[in-house]
Design a protein around this motif. Structure first.
Motif, PDB file in Angstrom:
ATOM      1  N   GLN A 859      58.152   2.476 179.762  1.00  0.00           N
ATOM      2  CA  GLN A 859      56.867   2.767 180.388  1.00  0.00           C
ATOM      3  C   GLN A 859      55.872   3.332 179.383  1.00  0.00           C
ATOM      4  OE1 GLN A 859      57.896   3.558 185.099  1.00  0.00           O
ATOM      5  NE2 GLN A 859      57.536   5.302 183.782  1.00  0.00           N
ATOM      6  N   THR A 860      56.360   4.155 178.440  1.00  0.00           N
ATOM      7  CA  THR A 860      55.448   4.652 177.399  1.00  0.00           C
ATOM      8  C   THR A 860      54.969   3.512 176.511  1.00  0.00           C
ATOM      9  OG1 THR A 860      57.345   5.154 175.957  1.00  0.00           O
ATOM     10  CG2 THR A 860      56.547   6.909 177.406  1.00  0.00           C
ATOM     11  N   LEU A 861      55.854   2.561 176.198  1.00  0.00           N
ATOM     12  CA  LEU A 861      55.428   1.395 175.419  1.00  0.00           C
ATOM     13  C   LEU A 861      54.434   0.553 176.199  1.00  0.00           C
ATOM     14  CD1 LEU A 861      58.829   0.236 173.831  1.00  0.00           C
ATOM     15  CD2 LEU A 861      57.074   1.729 172.840  1.00  0.00           C
ATOM     16  N   LEU A 862      54.681   0.430 177.499  1.00  0.00           N
ATOM     17  CA  LEU A 862      53.787  -0.388 178.318  1.00  0.00           C
ATOM     18  C   LEU A 862      52.393   0.240 178.397  1.00  0.00           C
ATOM     19  CD1 LEU A 862      53.392  -2.810 180.184  1.00  0.00           C
ATOM     20  CD2 LEU A 862      54.269  -1.433 182.066  1.00  0.00           C
ATOM     21  N   GLU A 863      52.315   1.550 178.477  1.00  0.00           N
ATOM     22  CA  GLU A 863      51.007   2.208 178.502  1.00  0.00           C
ATOM     23  C   GLU A 863      50.221   1.907 177.235  1.00  0.00           C
ATOM     24  OE1 GLU A 863      51.684   6.318 179.121  1.00  0.00           O
ATOM     25  OE2 GLU A 863      52.073   6.141 181.271  1.00  0.00           O
ATOM     26  N   LYS A 864      50.906   1.945 176.104  1.00  0.00           N
ATOM     27  CA  LYS A 864      50.228   1.648 174.845  1.00  0.00           C
ATOM     28  C   LYS A 864      49.795   0.191 174.781  1.00  0.00           C
ATOM     29  CE  LYS A 864      53.092   5.087 172.443  1.00  0.00           C
ATOM     30  NZ  LYS A 864      54.087   5.314 171.362  1.00  0.00           N
ATOM     31  N   ALA A 865      50.643  -0.704 175.261  1.00  0.00           N
ATOM     32  CA  ALA A 865      50.290  -2.124 175.214  1.00  0.00           C
ATOM     33  C   ALA A 865      49.145  -2.440 176.163  1.00  0.00           C
ATOM     34  CB  ALA A 865      51.519  -2.966 175.540  1.00  0.00           C
ATOM     35  N   LEU A 866      49.163  -1.845 177.337  1.00  0.00           N
ATOM     36  CA  LEU A 866      48.090  -2.113 178.299  1.00  0.00           C
ATOM     37  C   LEU A 866      46.752  -1.584 177.809  1.00  0.00           C
ATOM     38  CD1 LEU A 866      49.866  -1.306 181.696  1.00  0.00           C
ATOM     39  CD2 LEU A 866      49.145  -3.545 180.879  1.00  0.00           C
ATOM     40  N   ALA A 867      46.780  -0.491 177.046  1.00  0.00           N
ATOM     41  CA  ALA A 867      45.531   0.064 176.543  1.00  0.00           C
ATOM     42  C   ALA A 867      44.827  -0.905 175.604  1.00  0.00           C
ATOM     43  CB  ALA A 867      45.803   1.386 175.839  1.00  0.00           C
ATOM     44  N   GLU A 868      45.582  -1.781 174.975  1.00  0.00           N
ATOM     45  CA  GLU A 868      45.003  -2.741 174.040  1.00  0.00           C
ATOM     46  C   GLU A 868      44.921  -4.152 174.632  1.00  0.00           C
ATOM     47  OE1 GLU A 868      43.716  -1.909 171.255  1.00  0.00           O
ATOM     48  OE2 GLU A 868      44.378   0.189 171.282  1.00  0.00           O
ATOM     49  N   THR A 869      45.183  -4.280 175.917  1.00  0.00           N
ATOM     50  CA  THR A 869      45.184  -5.612 176.540  1.00  0.00           C
ATOM     51  C   THR A 869      44.259  -5.605 177.745  1.00  0.00           C
ATOM     52  OG1 THR A 869      47.529  -5.713 175.911  1.00  0.00           O
ATOM     53  CG2 THR A 869      46.693  -7.504 177.298  1.00  0.00           C
ATOM     54  N   PRO A 870      42.962  -5.584 177.529  1.00  0.00           N
ATOM     55  CA  PRO A 870      42.045  -5.589 178.684  1.00  0.00           C
ATOM     56  C   PRO A 870      42.085  -6.915 179.417  1.00  0.00           C
ATOM     57  CG  PRO A 870      40.827  -5.841 176.635  1.00  0.00           C
ATOM     58  CD  PRO A 870      42.245  -5.566 176.231  1.00  0.00           C
ATOM     59  N   GLY A 871      41.945  -6.818 180.748  1.00  0.00           N
ATOM     60  CA  GLY A 871      41.933  -8.009 181.573  1.00  0.00           C
ATOM     61  C   GLY A 871      43.302  -8.576 181.896  1.00  0.00           C
ATOM     62  N   PHE A 872      44.360  -7.882 181.494  1.00  0.00           N
ATOM     63  CA  PHE A 872      45.705  -8.401 181.764  1.00  0.00           C
ATOM     64  C   PHE A 872      46.051  -8.246 183.246  1.00  0.00           C
ATOM     65  CE2 PHE A 872      50.238  -7.267 182.255  1.00  0.00           C
ATOM     66  CZ  PHE A 872      50.794  -8.506 181.962  1.00  0.00           C
TER      67      PHE A 872
END
Length: 1518
Positions: A859-872
């Motif tokens: 979940q911590t990795l996912l938060e970081k990835a989502l922060a850099e993936t707008p519109g996902f």
């Protein structure tokens, strides 16, 4: 004996030989004398009667009358008066009459009406009897009455004569409705003497005739004698009460009689009860209505009027020999009792309908009952009666009272069941009211009311006939089609329960229930599931012969929905088909658990339906996943036939291994967006040759298939040119050929696409398919998962997670692929934890704990990835909620833009969005906000400014409630052995802070969804309603009681974690020498521990806030929960009372006050203490401690983990709630408000901008608005609780109330004057809003007090009004300021505030007029000024120069309610000024010198004594 004496006296009289002379000539007189002389044997009675016009008959024929009865009476009186022997002739006449009626036959003829002679056509067709006409002659009346009453004893024993007529009744009838009674008192005495010696039948006749016989003057005397007779002879109750109801009795006597009747109600027979009740409610005045009704309710024991069913059964068993004979008699007796009760209620209903005071008295009597045991059946019946009346007030009052009693637990289901059991026939007449009340209760947002309404529906269906059953089903169907969430759920639950309890009856109304299928668009998936469960039981259940007529309709609907291309309707079809499978494949009762009893034909149908659903859903991964989830729910919630279970289990196991499990090899072949890697393997010894979940290749293939599908959809079709053929018929065949070739090409294209889609295995189905596999294995092997336990520790084929650190360098497709991969991995682990959390082996528990660690890390990795993936758009994981398209569009990741000048508002909006999902801890939110406000702090790697996953909760698989049992696990350890079986290393696993926060967030979400009652709101027109049940489909299948019971089991573990958090921060304080301002060494640990602390308190508060604890049935569960907290402090006796449990629990929780890491956590502790204190029923006992704790928190400086002071929206909201709790719990709120406003804010004015108040550290310029709003709001609430003044109050009570109002007005004046310093728009808005509310409360509650206390406490009233006038003047200036600023948010408050100011002005004048001081009131025009006191130039009058230093009196528009006369004398005749005043704002352009009156010195000559004493109240009192 009286008769013999009278005869002896008559015998001594000499017969009268002469008759009265007629008015004719002398010849006629001589003829009469000759006739009398001739007929000496005829009596005077016969002669006089014959001459008067009546012919006496002796052969049992009716007497004939030749003249009108008035003429007859006049002739008799004239003959008697003109007789020479008058008045002795009267006695002779009476003697002759007595001799004539000596014969019973002659008496009967004289008592019967006379027959008019046919020769005279002018005579009335109806004539009275001879004796009745003679009673109309005043000189004969008393003697005839005595004779008739002496005749009655002769016929007492033989009540009926030869003709079947009762002589006593006929005699009594002669005395009714006489025009005049000469000796009324004597007649009443004789009648009561007759009643004392007569038999019962004659007594009833006499008593019932008394109102028609007696004169009004004798009613009270007779009423007293009847009252005494009522106490002696209960068999005469009905006639006596009938007579008393018709007598004109005095109020005191009526009260005395009513009291006597009340005392004898217990001995009254059931058939006489209606008359008794009718009399009691007769002529009840408004003053004694409540007392009478309370006494009637106390003495009316309807429960004793109906023989209980158990006693009836026992009597039937004891009298089996006479059962056949006594059965009709028993039925008749039961029906008779029901009829009598119906008559009683009809009498009450009649009284309620025509007498408003009785209806109000019944409501008050029911409301006064404060114990559950004291409520009786009559209470419920009366509420139904009051609701059935046509009066809207009674209807609304009954509905309100029933809701109040049910909500407080005083009227509960057992009383309702007893009422329906014993009074079915009575309740049938009020069915419409019962149905209306049940509908109203079911629409209520209160769960307790909804449940009681459901009981009413269930009892109505069970007890009443088929017509009522049809109405009940129709009403429930209407509830289902309404679309309101709680209403629909309860209605479907009731229908399902009725199908289970009364299947044959419900089968008759299956057509009505089937109509709901037309309204499924408004239903959620859970509701659709219940609906199809209901219909499938009716159509395919064990009672299918009654409901089989809707089987074809069900098949048609299911096939139609399954074939639909719209995902919503396909989802409905899948849910319905699975419900039908469950009903057709259900195991019959009494069947062997190993061998099924399902027929081959039914098994074939079940298999065919499953194949149909599978083939229909293979083309859509979402539909297939929903199918797997629905099958899993079916297996979990129902018991299927063993044949069906075995068939499902074998197929699922084979398909799962084929689709998702691969053997581990040295290499992973294929081209992927990210490099694959085998990760998270817990079985180290099986690294080679083991199995793995083929996640990344499946996701890559699925992504590629979606891309090919989109490419195919976008590929243009080849254009086909059609030549015109109309002019050339030979081209027609060529045209047809082209069309056919084109269609064939299209079909081939579509078939190729569908075949490729059909074979696609989507990772969306991984978690649902595994859940289905796990539940099938549990059912087949009684909970043993040994066949699939390898899936717990097997690895996943994922990407190398090091790419997350450089996610910003990846392409858009790679970032989307990475985020989707993380979502699928987390959902897989969540389902694995669901499956194996109940395993008892230590190794399995450790693996489950490790999987939880994997989830939190991913979940911590996912938060970081989502922060850099707008519109996902995340992949869907809950398939029975909203459609995936709508859910995806609403939850796409917003783009993160660089900070600009307007970023503050966007940041606040983001904070609001994140606050909607309450899983993010408040401390974390504040940390994020702090990072955004201070970009230089972002260098710290411990706190990553990522995206909160709370908004993505619907895209994660639901955790089962059993997963929370991990909270009970302590330190887990196992020994790893080497090849020689020696201990190589000891591995230990403990539930860490991150995992604890993860589990507590999930638990809090579950409790808020199920235990917290959400208000039922209808969806707005043309707007979709957010489905808050997404992600709770498994939880919805459990009752709230089961969830609360499970939470009580978790309480010891929760308390342990709470104590661990307390010890952690206690150690931190000790390390920092008790300094709470010191910065934390590890920010991440501090954040997690703070979040855990806060979540634990929130969970406990949500558990104890459950409304079900207030129900008596859950009282033991509440004591058990409180006992867990109490035992943590002191191990005591388990038999403590509820109050003692609350006391110990409160003391236990109070020990945590010293280690609160943040204000939000302190707020949670305060709320928990308040909730626990309320559970004891005496919350006031702990108010001082709660207030002291809140004051302690408000006086503390709160800092973040980085050492800075807390601030932001979250902090302000928590401060608002905590300050509200403090002001609600203190004893003297007015003193506290003055302390904060006078001292705390005054200190704030003398410090710099960033500093705080010394006595209130939480009060600074950033939080001033919070304090100001709470102070005004709580002050307004406090004054609303001050009792209104009454004229009956003594001087001491008035002084106490005046003192309270003086303090309140002084506090209000202080708060209003603060606007001069803090003049921001928000502060003005708050002041205008709550200033109007305070003013309205003063007008409603304060002014009545001034009306009655002005003369006694003149100085106090003057001081109060003087202080309040300063506040109202400041409010007036604020209205002018709002108008000048032209701020809509401020001017919206102005009209209502202006109106209240007007009413206050004229209310003061009315108060002075009431106390004869109206000349002391004077009113002028008040200048419009701004907040600084400067006059508004646009409204300055022409002559303002000469009066610039003068302060005019307050002049406001005249209220519309005043009459013209009142308007004319407001300013002592100065109508010019009144005409120039404008409503809303003061426009006085045409003021003259006369309208502006100088104070006191211009009115010296007109001062009065009253004026001199009240001259302080300028400008009201000059």
């Amino acid at each position: 004996m009286m008769r013999r004496k009278r005869r002896s006296s008559v015998d001594k009289e000499e017969p009268l030989s002469t008759a009265a002379k007629p008015k004719k000539g002398r010849s006629a007189g001589r003829q009469a004398k000759e006739a009398v002389a001739v007929e000496t044997n005829e009596s005077v009675f016969a002669v006089f009667v014959r001459k008067a016009g009546v012919t006496l008959k002796h052969d049992a024929q009716s007497n004939e009358i030749a003249v009108d009865q008035v003429v007859f009476q006049k002739r008799i009186q004239q003959q008697l008066q003109r007789s020479p022997q008058f008045p002795a002739i009267i006695q002779e006449f009476i003697t002759g009459m007595e001799a004539h009626i000596e014969n019973p036959d002659t008496l009967r003829v004289c008592l019967l009406p006379c027959v008019p002679q046919t020769s005279d056509g002018h005579i009335s067709s109806f004539q009275e009897s001879l004796l009745r006409m003679l009673l109309g002659v005043e000189m004969l009346q008393t003697l005839i009455i005595n004779i008739l009453l002496e005749k009655v004893p002769e016929f007492m024993l033989d009540s009926t004569g030869d003709g079947g007529l009762s002589f006593p009744r006929m005699i009594i009838n002669q005395l009714k409705w006489l025009d005049r009674i000469l000796d009324a008192k004597g007649l009443s005495l004789k009648l009561m003497e007759l009643v004392s010696v007569a038999p019962v039948e004659v007594q009833r006749d006499v008593i019932t005739s008394l109102p028609e016989i007696l004169d009004d003057s004798q009613h009270n005397d007779v009423g007293r004698e009847l009252n005494c007779l009522l106490l002696e002879r209960t068999q005469l109750t009905v006639p006596i009460l009938d007579a008393l109801s018709s007598l004109n009795l005095s109020s005191s006597l009526l009260t005395e009689v009513r009291t006597a009747v009340m005392a004898t109600m217990a001995a009254v027979q059931l058939e006489d009860l209606p008359v008794v009740v009718k009399f009691i409610l007769h002529s009840v005045s408004s003053s004694d209505a409540y007392e009478v009704v309370c006494s009637l309710r106390k003495n009316l024991e309807l429960e004793q009027c109906v023989l209980p069913a158990a006693l009836q059964a026992s009597q039937t068993l004891l009298k089996t020999k006479r059962a056949a004979v006594s059965a009709p008699a028993a039925a008749a007796a039961a029906s008779s009792s029901q009829d009598s009760i119906s008559l009683v209620l009809d009498g009450i209903k009649s009284a309620v309908r025509f007498q408003k005071t009785i209806a109000e008295a019944w409501l008050k009597a029911i409301e006064s009952v404060e114990e559950e045991e004291e409520h009786k059946v009559i209470d419920l019946l009366m509420l139904f009666i009051l609701h059935s009346t046509n009066a809207n007030q009674s209807r609304r009052g009954a509905e309100r009272m029933l809701k109040l009693k049910v909500r407080t637990g005083l009227i509960q289901e057992p009383l309702l069941q007893r009422t329906f059991r014993d009074y079915v026939q009575v309740l049938r007449g009020y069915f419409s009211s019962i149905l209306a009340l049940a509908q109203s209760l079911l629409r209520s947002p209160d769960p307790g009311l909804v449940a009681f309404g459901g009981h009413m529906y269930r009892c109505s269906f069970t007890a009443f006939d088929s017509y009522c059953q049809q109405e009940v089903v129709g009403s429930l169907v209407t509830h289902v089609c309404s679309g309101a969430g709680g209403e629909v759920d309860m209605a479907l639950e009731l229908l399902c329960g009725l199908v289970t309890e009364k299947p044959s009856e419900m089968a008759l109304y299956a057509v009505f229930v089937k109509g709901i299928l037309d309204y499924m668009d408004n239903l959620t998936s859970q509701q659709i599931r219940k609906l199809f469960q209901l219909l499938s039981r009716l159509a395919f259940g064990q009672q299918q012969q009654q409901g089989s007529h809707i089987q074809d309709d069900m098949h048609i609907v299911i096939r139609k929905q399954l074939s639909s291309t719209v995902p919503k309707y396909k989802r409905i079809g899948i849910i319905g088909a699975v419900m039908i499978i469950g009903s057709m494949g259900a195991r019959s009762e009494g069947t062997d658990s190993q061998n099924g009893s399902l027929s081959q034909e039914t098994l074939r149908q079940v298999t065919a339906l499953m194949e149909l659903v599978k083939s229909s859903s293979e083309s859509s991964p979402e539909a297939a996943a929903l199918y797997y989830d629905e099958l899993a729910n079916l297996i979990w919630s129902s018991t299927l036939d063993p044949q069906v279970q075995e068939m499902m289990g074998s197929r699922v196991l084979d398909d799962f291994q084929e689709d998702f499990v691969v053997d581990l090899g040295p290499d992973i072949t294929g081209s992927f967006l990210l490099p694959p890697r085998v990760m998270y393997n817990l079985d180290d010894d099986e690294s080679q040759g083991g199995i793995a979940i083929n996640l990344l290749p499946l996701l890559a293939k699925d992504t590629q298939s979606k891309g090919d599908e989109l490419t195919h959809d976008k590929k243009p079709l080849k254009s086909v040119t059609f030549k015109p053929f109309l002019m050339f018929p030979s081209c027609f065949l060529h045209f047809i050929s082209c069309v056919l070739n084109f269609c064939v090409a299209l079909m081939a294209d579509s078939l190729s696409v569908s075949s490729s889609l059909d074979r696609r295995v989507s990772p969306l189905c991984l978690s649902p398919f595994f859940r289905l596999l796990r539940l099938c294995e549990e059912k087949r092997h009684q909970g043993d998962l040994e066949e699939i336990d390898a899936l717990l520790g097997c690895p996943l084929i994922l990407a190398d997670m090091d790419v997350v650190e450089k996610v910003e360098s990846l392409s858009k497709a790679e970032r989307d692929f990475l985020c989707a991969l993380l979502f699928h991995a987390i959902n897989w682990f969540r389902e694995v934890v669901n499956a194996f959390c109940k395993q008892t082996e230590t190794e399995m528990k450790m693996k489950v704990m490790t999987r939880l660690q994997n989830i939190t890390y991913l979940q911590t990795l996912l938060e970081k990835a989502l922060a850099e993936t707008p519109g996902f758009v995340p992949p869907v994981s809950n398939f029975d909620g909203e459609s995936s398209d709508r859910l995806a569009l609403s939850s796409a990741v917003p783009a993160l833009k660089p900070k600009k000048d307007g970023a503050g508002k966007k940041r606040k909006a983001a904070a609001r969005r994140s606050s909607e999902g309450s899983s993010q801890p408040a401390e974390a939110a504040e940390a994020d906000e702090t990072q955004q406000e201070h970009p230089e702090k972002e260098k710290d790697k411990d706190v990553w400014p990522g995206v909160s996953l709370s908004v993505f909760r619907p895209f994660f698989r639901e955790l089962d409630l059993e997963v929370l049992s991990v909270l009970q696990s302590g330190l887990l350890s196992r020994s790893l052995l080497d090849s020689e079986l020696h201990t190589k290393v000891r591995e230990e696993v403990l539930l860490g802070p991150a995992e604890l926060v993860f589990l507590l967030e999930d638990l809090l979400h579950k409790l808020e969804f199920r235990l917290t009652a959400a208000p039922t709101k209808r969806a707005p027109f043309l707007k979709t309603r957010a489905d808050r049940s997404v992600g709770f489909s498994h939880l919805q299948q459990r009752s709230t009681k089961d969830i609360a019971s499970y939470c009580v089991q978790l309480l010891p573990a929760l308390c342990t974690h709470l104590e661990n958090c307390h010890n952690h921060f206690q150690a931190l304080l000790s390390k920092n020498d008790g300094c709470v301002d010191a910065a934390a060494a590890d920010l991440q640990e501090h954040r997690l521990m703070s979040a855990s602390y806060q979540l634990l308190l929130q969970v406990l508060n949500t558990v104890f806030s459950w409304s079900g604890f207030s129900q008596p049935g859950h009282r033991n569960l509440l004591k058990k929960a409180l006992g867990v907290l109490a035992e943590r402090l002191k191990e005591g006796d388990a038999d403590l009372t509820l109050e003692q449990f609350v006391k110990h629990s409160f003391e236990y929780l109070l020990n945590f006050r010293s280690t609160m890491p943040s204000l939000n956590t302190a707020l949670c502790l305060s709320q928990l203490l308040s909730t626990v204190a309320e559970r004891g029923g005496n919350a006031a006992a702990h108010r001082d401690q709660t207030a002291s704790l809140a004051r302690h928190f408000l006086s503390q400086v709160w800092v973040t983990a980085s050492g800075e002071r807390e601030r932001g929206n979250k902090f302000n909201e928590a401060l608002h709630a905590l300050l509200t709790i403090y002001l609600e719990q203190v004893d003297d709120i007015l003193k506290v408000v003055e302390e904060i406003a006078g001292e705390g804010i005054s200190e704030l004015l003398n410090v710099s901008k960033d500093e705080s108040s010394a006595s209130w550290p939480t009060l600074n310029r950033q939080t001033f608005l919070v304090f100001y709003k709470v102070l005004l709001a709580e002050l307004e609430k406090a004054v609303r609780k001050i009792p209104a003044g009454k004229s009956s109050d003594d001087s001491e009570a008035q002084s106490e109330k005046l003192l309270t109002w003086n303090l309140a007005v002084r506090d209000f004046h202080i708060l209003v004057n603060l606007v001069k310093v803090f003049d921001s728009r928000s502060v003005l808005n708050v002041c205008l809003k709550y200033g109007r509310l305070f003013l309205e409360s003063f007008l409603k509650l304060g002014m009545p007090l001034l009306d009655y206390s002005f003369k006694r406490h003149k100085e106090d009233v003057q001081s109060l009004l003087k202080t309040f006038q300063l506040s109202t003047r400041q409010l007036h200036h604020m209205c002018g300021h709002s108008k000048i600023r032209q701020d809509t948010s401020l001017t919206n408050h102005v009209p209502a505030l202006k109106k209240s100011l007007e009413l206050f002005l004229y209310r003061v004048k009315a108060m002075l007029a009431l106390n004869n001081c109206q000349e002391a009131f004077w009113m002028g025009n008040l200048k419009n000024r701004n907040l600084k006191g400067e006059e508004i130039l646009s409204q300055r009058s022409q002559d303002s120069d000469e009066d610039e230093d003068e302060e005019e009196g307050e002049g406001l528009p005249l209220p519309q309610q005043l009459s013209d006369d009142e308007v004319s004398d407001v300013s002592n005749g100065k109508t010019a000024a009144a005409e120039t005043r404008q409503r809303g704002f003061i426009l006085s352009e045409h003021r003259t010198a006369q309208t502006v009156m100088k104070p006191q010195r211009q009115r010296t000559n007109s001062n009065s004594s009253h004026l001199n004493s009240v001259s302080v109240l300028y400008p009201y009192l000059t």
